[in-house]
Design a protein around this motif. Sequence first.
Motif, PDB file in Angstrom:
ATOM      1  N   ILE A  66       0.855  -1.191   0.000  1.00 22.86           N
ATOM      2  CA  ILE A  66       0.000   0.000   0.000  1.00 22.86           C
ATOM      3  C   ILE A  66       0.885   1.234   0.000  1.00 22.86           C
ATOM      4  O   ILE A  66       1.718   1.414   0.901  1.00 22.86           O
ATOM      5  CB  ILE A  66      -0.948   0.019   1.214  1.00 22.86           C
TER       6      ILE A  66
ATOM      7  N   LEU B  76       0.776   5.025   0.458  1.00 28.33           N
ATOM      8  CA  LEU B  76      -0.111   5.995   1.092  1.00 28.33           C
ATOM      9  C   LEU B  76       0.313   7.409   0.716  1.00 28.33           C
ATOM     10  O   LEU B  76       1.429   7.841   1.029  1.00 28.33           O
ATOM     11  CB  LEU B  76      -0.051   5.790   2.610  1.00 28.33           C
TER      12      LEU B  76
ATOM     13  N   ARG C 155      -2.690  14.152   2.378  1.00 29.20           N
ATOM     14  CA  ARG C 155      -4.018  13.604   2.102  1.00 29.20           C
ATOM     15  C   ARG C 155      -4.949  14.112   3.201  1.00 29.20           C
ATOM     16  O   ARG C 155      -4.504  14.632   4.225  1.00 29.20           O
ATOM     17  CB  ARG C 155      -3.988  12.075   2.115  1.00 29.20           C
TER      18      ARG C 155
ATOM     19  N   VAL D 299      -7.388   3.857  -4.413  1.00 27.99           N
ATOM     20  CA  VAL D 299      -8.596   4.155  -3.648  1.00 27.99           C
ATOM     21  C   VAL D 299      -8.507   5.592  -3.154  1.00 27.99           C
ATOM     22  O   VAL D 299      -7.519   5.988  -2.534  1.00 27.99           O
ATOM     23  CB  VAL D 299      -8.758   3.203  -2.443  1.00 27.99           C
TER      24      VAL D 299
ATOM     25  N   VAL E 205     -10.498   8.066  -0.685  1.00 29.31           N
ATOM     26  CA  VAL E 205     -11.505   8.116   0.365  1.00 29.31           C
ATOM     27  C   VAL E 205     -12.153   9.493   0.332  1.00 29.31           C
ATOM     28  O   VAL E 205     -11.474  10.518   0.457  1.00 29.31           O
ATOM     29  CB  VAL E 205     -10.883   7.857   1.757  1.00 29.31           C
TER      30      VAL E 205
ATOM     31  N   LEU F 104      -1.362  -1.090  -4.182  1.00 28.32           N
ATOM     32  CA  LEU F 104      -2.534  -0.229  -4.027  1.00 28.32           C
ATOM     33  C   LEU F 104      -2.096   1.165  -3.612  1.00 28.32           C
ATOM     34  O   LEU F 104      -1.286   1.319  -2.682  1.00 28.32           O
ATOM     35  CB  LEU F 104      -3.466  -0.804  -2.953  1.00 28.32           C
TER      36      LEU F 104
ATOM     37  N   LEU G 242      -3.396   4.802  -2.017  1.00 32.72           N
ATOM     38  CA  LEU G 242      -4.472   5.225  -1.121  1.00 32.72           C
ATOM     39  C   LEU G 242      -4.307   6.691  -0.780  1.00 32.72           C
ATOM     40  O   LEU G 242      -3.231   7.128  -0.382  1.00 32.72           O
ATOM     41  CB  LEU G 242      -4.452   4.376   0.157  1.00 32.72           C
ATOM     42  N   THR G 243      -5.391   7.455  -0.960  1.00 31.67           N
ATOM     43  CA  THR G 243      -5.387   8.867  -0.582  1.00 31.67           C
ATOM     44  C   THR G 243      -6.764   9.223  -0.056  1.00 31.67           C
ATOM     45  O   THR G 243      -7.673   8.384  -0.020  1.00 31.67           O
ATOM     46  CB  THR G 243      -4.996   9.761  -1.765  1.00 31.67           C
TER      47      THR G 243
ATOM     48  N   VAL H 275      -9.300   6.547   6.488  1.00 33.42           N
ATOM     49  CA  VAL H 275      -8.140   5.963   5.802  1.00 33.42           C
ATOM     50  C   VAL H 275      -7.668   4.735   6.568  1.00 33.42           C
ATOM     51  O   VAL H 275      -7.399   3.672   5.979  1.00 33.42           O
ATOM     52  CB  VAL H 275      -7.002   7.002   5.678  1.00 33.42           C
TER      53      VAL H 275
ATOM     54  N   ILE I 252      -9.895   1.804   5.985  1.00 36.11           N
ATOM     55  CA  ILE I 252      -9.650   1.157   4.686  1.00 36.11           C
ATOM     56  C   ILE I 252      -8.417   0.250   4.767  1.00 36.11           C
ATOM     57  O   ILE I 252      -8.427  -0.889   4.279  1.00 36.11           O
ATOM     58  CB  ILE I 252      -9.450   2.214   3.577  1.00 36.11           C
ATOM     59  N   ILE I 253      -7.339   0.740   5.391  1.00 32.42           N
ATOM     60  CA  ILE I 253      -6.129  -0.069   5.527  1.00 32.42           C
ATOM     61  C   ILE I 253      -6.435  -1.347   6.315  1.00 32.42           C
ATOM     62  O   ILE I 253      -6.007  -2.450   5.942  1.00 32.42           O
ATOM     63  CB  ILE I 253      -5.003   0.740   6.212  1.00 32.42           C
TER      64      ILE I 253
END
Length: 332
Positions: free
Chosen positions: A13, A15, A19, A229, A231, A274, A276-277, A287, A290-291
Amino acid sequence: MTETQSSKTPLAIRLCAPRGFCAGVDRAIQIVDLALEKYGRPVYVRHEIVHNKYVVDGLRDKGAVFVEELDEIPPSDRDRPVIFSAHGVPKSVPADAQERQMFYLDATCPLVSKVHKEAEIHFRRGREILLIGHAGHPEVIGTMGQLPDDTVTLIETEDDARAFQRQTDQPLAYITQTTLSVDDTAGIVSVLKDRFPDIVAPHKEDICYATTNRQEAVKEVAPTVEAMVVVGAPNSSNSQRLREVAERAGCRVSVLIQRASDINWPDFDGIGSLGLTAGASAPETLVEEIIDAFADRFDVAVETVRTAEETISFNLPRELRDMTGPTQTAGG
């Protein structure tokens, strides 16, 4: 047999940083929290304070009552505080509140207020004004509502910029919504400048630092992962733009979700990486949620990719400054 950590598929992931909450959103939520603490419940909020259901529901549980218009507030509660959302409001709204003898607090993001002031300056200087933005968005409604009707022309796309016909022989100027796609806006501005070389640009970029920084982080991460993803809420402009930025960067799967429960797991079958933000109105707890959801299914390793540092903060309204220490406005 219970699945062990080692039997799960590895997932890297990445990150994005920055964010999540920006200074304007943080200030707006703090205004509602402090108003509830100082004045008790209920406190009324015109429109969602920020575009995030989790945040709005949390404030509602504390005693905030959300309305779309001031006339929804019962006459018996007209002495209760009413707060204007971070997106800003037309001038008619505080005027209406004053006429109703309401006590109001303005949680408009200072960077949105800056655009309002720019619009007024252009108007005073006799310029014909174009606003680059999305029709129907509360920020656009608020910005156009700073000036008399039919004073500002809305430009949403490059096609709009090509089709625009001047309404007057006055000099042209443009302003923008603060939460737009940096690249889309640059394209629109390029068309306008090609057609009208003397058009007056903002003294300083209107798209806010947080929108720009979050998009830059996504541009860094999206090409390196198999899925992204974002958020955020579907009605959050800056969150929608982040998903689009990831998609344009070539990310195979780019989705906007509000909570872990919204994840469509088949979208992520077979991935090994993946991104993620989170949009500027999405809290960090979502966040983390989701993790955790991915960690239940994958053997996750989280790496933070930071592309900018943010140190900006904004002063609270004068009426609430006694509730906390002074907040200094800083650069960043």
